[in-house]
Design a protein around this motif. Sequence first.
Motif, short mmCIF file in Angstrom:
data_model
loop_
_atom_site.label_atom_id
_atom_site.label_comp_id
_atom_site.label_asym_id
_atom_site.label_seq_id
_atom_site.Cartn_x
_atom_site.Cartn_y
_atom_site.Cartn_z
N GLU A 124 10.56 -1.35 9.29
CA GLU A 124 9.28 -1.75 9.33
C GLU A 124 9.20 -2.64 10.76
N ILE A 125 9.97 -3.63 11.07
CA ILE A 125 10.18 -4.34 12.39
C ILE A 125 10.38 -3.35 13.34
N ASP A 126 11.37 -2.34 13.22
CA ASP A 126 11.48 -1.17 14.46
C ASP A 126 10.20 -0.37 14.62
N ILE A 127 9.36 -0.03 13.47
CA ILE A 127 8.15 0.55 13.65
C ILE A 127 7.25 -0.37 14.57
N ILE A 128 6.97 -1.77 14.17
CA ILE A 128 6.16 -2.60 14.97
C ILE A 128 6.64 -2.45 16.36
N ASN A 129 7.95 -2.74 16.79
CA ASN A 129 8.56 -2.54 18.16
C ASN A 129 7.95 -1.45 18.68
N GLN A 130 7.93 -0.24 18.10
CA GLN A 130 7.53 1.10 18.73
C GLN A 130 6.10 0.94 19.18
N VAL A 131 5.16 0.30 18.48
CA VAL A 131 4.05 0.22 18.68
C VAL A 131 3.28 -0.94 19.52
N LYS A 132 4.33 -2.09 19.58
CA LYS A 132 3.80 -3.25 20.07
C LYS A 132 2.94 -3.33 21.17
N GLU A 133 3.44 -2.40 22.08
CA GLU A 133 2.55 -2.60 23.36
C GLU A 133 1.25 -2.12 23.17
N ASP A 134 0.87 -1.27 22.51
CA ASP A 134 -0.30 -0.43 22.19
C ASP A 134 -1.24 -1.48 21.27
N GLU A 157 0.39 -3.53 7.60
CA GLU A 157 1.00 -2.90 6.30
C GLU A 157 0.33 -1.51 6.50
N GLN A 158 -1.13 -1.31 6.57
CA GLN A 158 -1.65 -0.09 6.54
C GLN A 158 -1.18 0.70 7.87
N LYS A 207 0.87 -1.23 0.02
CA LYS A 207 0.01 -0.22 0.02
C LYS A 207 0.75 1.31 0.04
N THR A 208 1.92 1.08 0.04
CA THR A 208 2.81 2.29 0.25
C THR A 208 3.98 2.20 -1.07
N ARG A 209 4.55 3.34 -1.27
CA ARG A 209 5.59 3.52 -2.37
C ARG A 209 7.00 3.43 -1.77
N GLY A 210 7.24 2.95 -0.61
CA GLY A 210 8.65 2.89 -0.02
C GLY A 210 9.32 2.11 -1.06
N GLU A 211 9.06 1.12 -1.65
CA GLU A 211 10.15 0.21 -2.54
C GLU A 211 9.93 0.48 -3.70
N SER A 255 -8.44 0.29 8.15
CA SER A 255 -8.44 -1.04 7.53
C SER A 255 -9.55 -1.71 7.50
N LEU A 256 -10.38 -1.77 8.87
CA LEU A 256 -11.21 -2.76 9.08
C LEU A 256 -12.71 -2.15 8.62
#
Length: 621
Positions: free
Chosen positions: A498-508, A543-544, A245-249, A571-572
Amino acid sequence: MADIIQLLPDHVANQIAAGEVVQRPASVVKELLENAIDAQATSIKLLIKEAGKTLVQVIDNGSGMSATDARLSFERHATSKIRSADDLFQLHTKGFRGEALASIAAIAHVELKTKQEDDEVGTNLIIEGSEIVSQEIVVTPKGTSIAVKNLFFNIPARRNFLKSNQVELRHIIDEFHRVTLAHPGIHFMMYHNGNELFNLPESNYRQRIVNIFGNKTNEKLVPVNEDTEVLKISGFVGKPEYAKKTRGEQFFFVNDRFIKNAYLNHAINSAFDGLLKDGTHASYFLNLTVDPQTIDINIHPTKTEIKFDDEHTLYAILRASVKHSLGQFNIAPVLDFDRDAQLDTPYNYKDKGVSTPQIEVDRDFNPFQEQNNFKEQRSSKQATAFKKQTPSSWDSLYVGLESKGTQSQQEFTSVQFETEEKTASIFNDDKALENSKSTYQLHNKYIVSTIKSGMLVLDQHRSHQRVLYEDFLQHITVKESVSQQLLFPIELHFSTQEIDIINQVKEDLEHTGFVFSNVTKESVEISGVPVSVPASEVSVVLEQLISDIENEVPDSHFSSADLLAKSMAKSLAVKTGQTLTVPEQEHLVNSLFGCKEPNMSPFNKTTFITLSVDELDKKFV
């Protein structure tokens, strides 16, 4: 009248030029890395502290500079890359204007250590705000080490415009990706606050992509190679099923220089026409090699935009090359005109001639003659061949047919049907419920309901977003949620960033109902999901979420929980075009008006409107 025009001092002119060259720490990273590449370095190390606000340091093992060149490199428009204006159309290096170091030195504290290979000692140069503080002889290894400290120390207004460390670090990583992908033959390392983020050894292009974006990327790549007189293309595109969904790549490199070009990007999208889902973007890592005389790089301060001499030809070649690669590797359906061996003539009949079939015809046959005369005129052999067998007892075929038909007709008219006795139903009939429904779905987009004053019209997508948003936000805030355990854990692969971003919001995420059983550098294993999230939608939701955080990372004054709830609700939520049953429509209406803010969606869009009877009456005047 006195003269009012005067020349600006050098330090003021440098600060103005810095506004074009240096927008944020990522701009400094780009300029310093490109200088190291131009110095023929084979190993480059990037050190970052506090997202570049405190320190940006680049250490390379390149050719180095003499004491005179080190001093002169910080002067405006001092460069070793060009000698005349004609050289601007024969560029084979990254930098050529001579503005980068002068602009950086005007707005930061710069310390330079450099030494050439043949020299015994090097030069240490310290500059603060365009003023040279000291120049000394120093023992240093071959190459150059340049440290930029306290960016925008003398322009506090510019420093206040910098975003949070997360945002600035993301921009630095983006620039690092662009430089490293263009030069896979150089060893790159990157450290942030003492932690190693990337260690990219010298490799081929495909391995460089895998080292940056994770091992799972290897199976997503489709090679693209084309060599013409006008353009040479090499690189990879991503398979359509892995579109994001992103243009990052999405990376275009022209003569090893990263560029942005919407026209060429349209050529890629055209090649993927019919293969991508709505809202997704194809990945591509393409190197374009053209004649330097056919492009103009000197049209943008950051050199990320290039003017081509013949864009239409490049568009056609690029689109055809990508489309050919997708078809060649069975990614896209193509017409196959190859010969099928099964349709060949069998070996035994290969050399045989073709024989004309023999057909016997009775030339004396006359269908209008009587049968008796016809029998006398032909021979006994021909009579045997052409004699028509007529049943002698043909009348017997129709015997009793009339009586049978009469009998069957009588039997059919005498059939009687059994009926049940009608009794009053205790519960409401489905048909009665259908007639008594209070809501109606219009064009699978709006829900129409009646109210005392008139009519209510809801946007089903925006309304459901509001309902889900407040539900997720409550779960995150209260930290109590219901999780649905999965029989088989879901494993999803992401890049290091992307894994780093998930770790930042993992608790939430865990507060909303997600259960993470394992998180590595390249993958995430999920064993539980919120009740309202189907297992098939987990990858879409994450991903969103990553896309929203990359484009709208919360600053210190912004709640990460709010962004997380918005992303998951987007997303949902029920999509436009989705059919809802009557109970689902009524539940959505009731849930919306049970929210604290039913009037607006989480993205400040109107969720419903009302039409009074008076307004409807005016329409019929």
